[in-house]
Scaffold this motif. Structure first.
Motif, PDB file in Angstrom:
ATOM      1  N   PRO A   8      34.880  43.156  85.535  1.00  0.00           N
ATOM      2  CA  PRO A   8      35.834  43.977  84.966  1.00  0.00           C
ATOM      3  C   PRO A   8      35.532  44.848  83.858  1.00  0.00           C
ATOM      4  CG  PRO A   8      36.039  41.713  84.032  1.00  0.00           C
ATOM      5  CD  PRO A   8      34.817  41.831  84.896  1.00  0.00           C
ATOM      6  N   THR A   9      36.244  45.590  83.386  1.00  0.00           N
ATOM      7  CA  THR A   9      35.957  46.758  82.239  1.00  0.00           C
ATOM      8  C   THR A   9      36.184  45.638  80.944  1.00  0.00           C
ATOM      9  OG1 THR A   9      38.063  47.338  82.131  1.00  0.00           O
ATOM     10  CG2 THR A   9      36.595  48.819  83.169  1.00  0.00           C
ATOM     11  N   HIS A  10      37.189  44.808  80.873  1.00  0.00           N
ATOM     12  CA  HIS A  10      37.304  44.233  79.465  1.00  0.00           C
ATOM     13  C   HIS A  10      37.404  42.673  80.158  1.00  0.00           C
ATOM     14  CE1 HIS A  10      38.427  48.130  78.029  1.00  0.00           C
ATOM     15  NE2 HIS A  10      37.843  47.626  76.876  1.00  0.00           N
ATOM     16  N   LEU A  11      37.026  41.713  79.179  1.00  0.00           N
ATOM     17  CA  LEU A  11      37.297  40.340  79.470  1.00  0.00           C
ATOM     18  C   LEU A  11      37.461  39.397  78.313  1.00  0.00           C
ATOM     19  CD1 LEU A  11      37.181  38.741  82.282  1.00  0.00           C
ATOM     20  CD2 LEU A  11      34.860  38.717  82.029  1.00  0.00           C
ATOM     21  N   ILE A  12      38.404  38.466  78.305  1.00  0.00           N
ATOM     22  CA  ILE A  12      38.556  37.522  77.034  1.00  0.00           C
ATOM     23  C   ILE A  12      38.337  36.188  77.609  1.00  0.00           C
ATOM     24  CG2 ILE A  12      39.832  36.667  75.038  1.00  0.00           C
ATOM     25  CD1 ILE A  12      41.387  39.456  75.251  1.00  0.00           C
ATOM     26  N   LYS A  13      37.307  35.550  76.916  1.00  0.00           N
ATOM     27  CA  LYS A  13      37.163  33.934  77.461  1.00  0.00           C
ATOM     28  C   LYS A  13      36.941  33.065  76.143  1.00  0.00           C
ATOM     29  CE  LYS A  13      36.070  34.422  81.873  1.00  0.00           C
ATOM     30  NZ  LYS A  13      36.978  33.340  82.773  1.00  0.00           N
ATOM     31  N   THR A  14      37.129  31.872  76.368  1.00  0.00           N
ATOM     32  CA  THR A  14      37.114  31.111  75.435  1.00  0.00           C
ATOM     33  C   THR A  14      35.802  30.132  75.252  1.00  0.00           C
ATOM     34  OG1 THR A  14      39.591  30.509  75.635  1.00  0.00           O
ATOM     35  CG2 THR A  14      38.372  28.825  74.426  1.00  0.00           C
ATOM     36  N   ARG A  15      35.618  29.962  74.065  1.00  0.00           N
ATOM     37  CA  ARG A  15      34.144  29.127  73.944  1.00  0.00           C
ATOM     38  C   ARG A  15      34.023  27.983  74.835  1.00  0.00           C
ATOM     39  NH1 ARG A  15      33.394  27.499  67.563  1.00  0.00           N
ATOM     40  NH2 ARG A  15      35.599  26.956  68.355  1.00  0.00           N
ATOM     41  N   GLY A  16      32.696  28.017  75.384  1.00  0.00           N
ATOM     42  CA  GLY A  16      32.329  26.914  76.366  1.00  0.00           C
ATOM     43  C   GLY A  16      32.770  27.109  77.785  1.00  0.00           C
ATOM     44  N   GLN A  17      33.535  28.281  78.206  1.00  0.00           N
ATOM     45  CA  GLN A  17      33.725  28.633  79.395  1.00  0.00           C
ATOM     46  C   GLN A  17      32.653  29.316  79.996  1.00  0.00           C
ATOM     47  OE1 GLN A  17      37.662  30.886  79.028  1.00  0.00           O
ATOM     48  NE2 GLN A  17      38.428  29.480  80.297  1.00  0.00           N
ATOM     49  N   GLN A  18      32.942  29.724  81.421  1.00  0.00           N
ATOM     50  CA  GLN A  18      31.848  30.553  81.930  1.00  0.00           C
ATOM     51  C   GLN A  18      32.168  31.919  82.353  1.00  0.00           C
ATOM     52  OE1 GLN A  18      32.073  30.960  85.585  1.00  0.00           O
ATOM     53  NE2 GLN A  18      30.027  31.783  85.917  1.00  0.00           N
ATOM     54  N   VAL A  19      31.215  32.829  82.634  1.00  0.00           N
ATOM     55  CA  VAL A  19      32.012  34.001  82.995  1.00  0.00           C
ATOM     56  C   VAL A  19      30.835  34.843  83.993  1.00  0.00           C
ATOM     57  CG1 VAL A  19      30.739  35.350  81.173  1.00  0.00           C
ATOM     58  CG2 VAL A  19      32.628  36.364  82.154  1.00  0.00           C
ATOM     59  N   THR A  20      31.365  35.470  84.900  1.00  0.00           N
ATOM     60  CA  THR A  20      30.675  36.180  86.007  1.00  0.00           C
ATOM     61  C   THR A  20      31.121  37.772  85.740  1.00  0.00           C
ATOM     62  OG1 THR A  20      30.661  34.418  87.260  1.00  0.00           O
ATOM     63  CG2 THR A  20      30.163  36.778  88.456  1.00  0.00           C
TER      64      THR A  20
END
Lengths: 113, 109
Positions: A8-20
């Protein structure tokens, strides 16, 4: 030709999570490189994929992994996110062993909270 | 190891003045050097390559192997030249690009 597209263009995640993060290279390009750009700094090389294999890797921990698909598109995965992973992630495509430079996407802005 | 240094974070000049954005590199072999530019709200794009010895938008850059430098120059700056400029190096064709920290060029009217 749409050039290099990232999502995506923007993404907000929490510490410890995983992202692709995802990237489609420019038409005709077969090599994809990923960069991390922290605020106020130049892009830092993460790794490069060619023929579905990691060809080069920068100084990033194993939490950063990637994949390239037969259609040359690519994914960047980051596990166990840290606050310090907050950055703009750039994808760049090129033709293997070409003397031309890279074509960059607009990037994905990742914020880790 | 390869390294690119852009000593100036910010360069401010008046329209019509000459511009020189400095780039120094460290690499033991014969690298390929590039300048990339990022205009406001646009993506990073290639400006020029040392291998082609071209002039783009009035900008030129000469590779000085003795001084390990690849400074970007333009004799008369225009307001539309205001942007972030990044110098980059790679060991050989197809290899990873190593970027400098960038220089923000501001051209005042």
């Amino acid at each position: 030709d749409a050039g290099v597209t990232q999502s995506p263009t923007h993404l907000i995640k929490t510490r410890g999570q995983q992202v692709t993060l995802r990237c489609s290279p420019k038409s005709g390009h077969d090599t994809v490189s990923w960069y991390q750009q922290a605020l106020g700094q130049g892009p830092q090389f993460i790794f490069q994929y060619y023929e579905e294999e990691e060809r080069q890797r920068g100084n990033f921990p194993d939490r950063f992994s990637g994949h390239q698909f037969p259609n040359y598109s690519s994914e960047l995965n980051v596990n166990a996110l840290l606050l310090g992973d907050s950055a703009l992630y750039l994808c760049a495509s090129s033709l293997a062993d070409s003397h031309y430079g890279y074509t960059f996407g607009s990037g994905t802005r990742l914020t880790v909270v | 190891a390869q390294r690119v240094t852009q000593p100036e974070k910010l360069l401010s000049v008046f329209k019509g003045a000459p511009v020189e954005l400095k780039c120094n590199y460290s690499y033991s072999g014969s690298p390929e050097l590039f300048w990339y530019v990022q205009y406001s709200r646009q993506r990073l794009q290639l400006l020029l390559r040392h291998i082609s010895r071209e002039s783009i938008k009035g900008f030129t850059a000469d590779l000085n192997k003795g001084e390990t430098s690849f400074h970007l120059k333009k004799p008369f700056a225009q307001e539309e030249d205001s942007a972030m400029y990044y110098c980059a190096l790679r060991a050989k064709a197809g290899n990873m690009l190593t970027f400098g920290g960038g220089t923000r060029l501001m051209v005042k009217p």
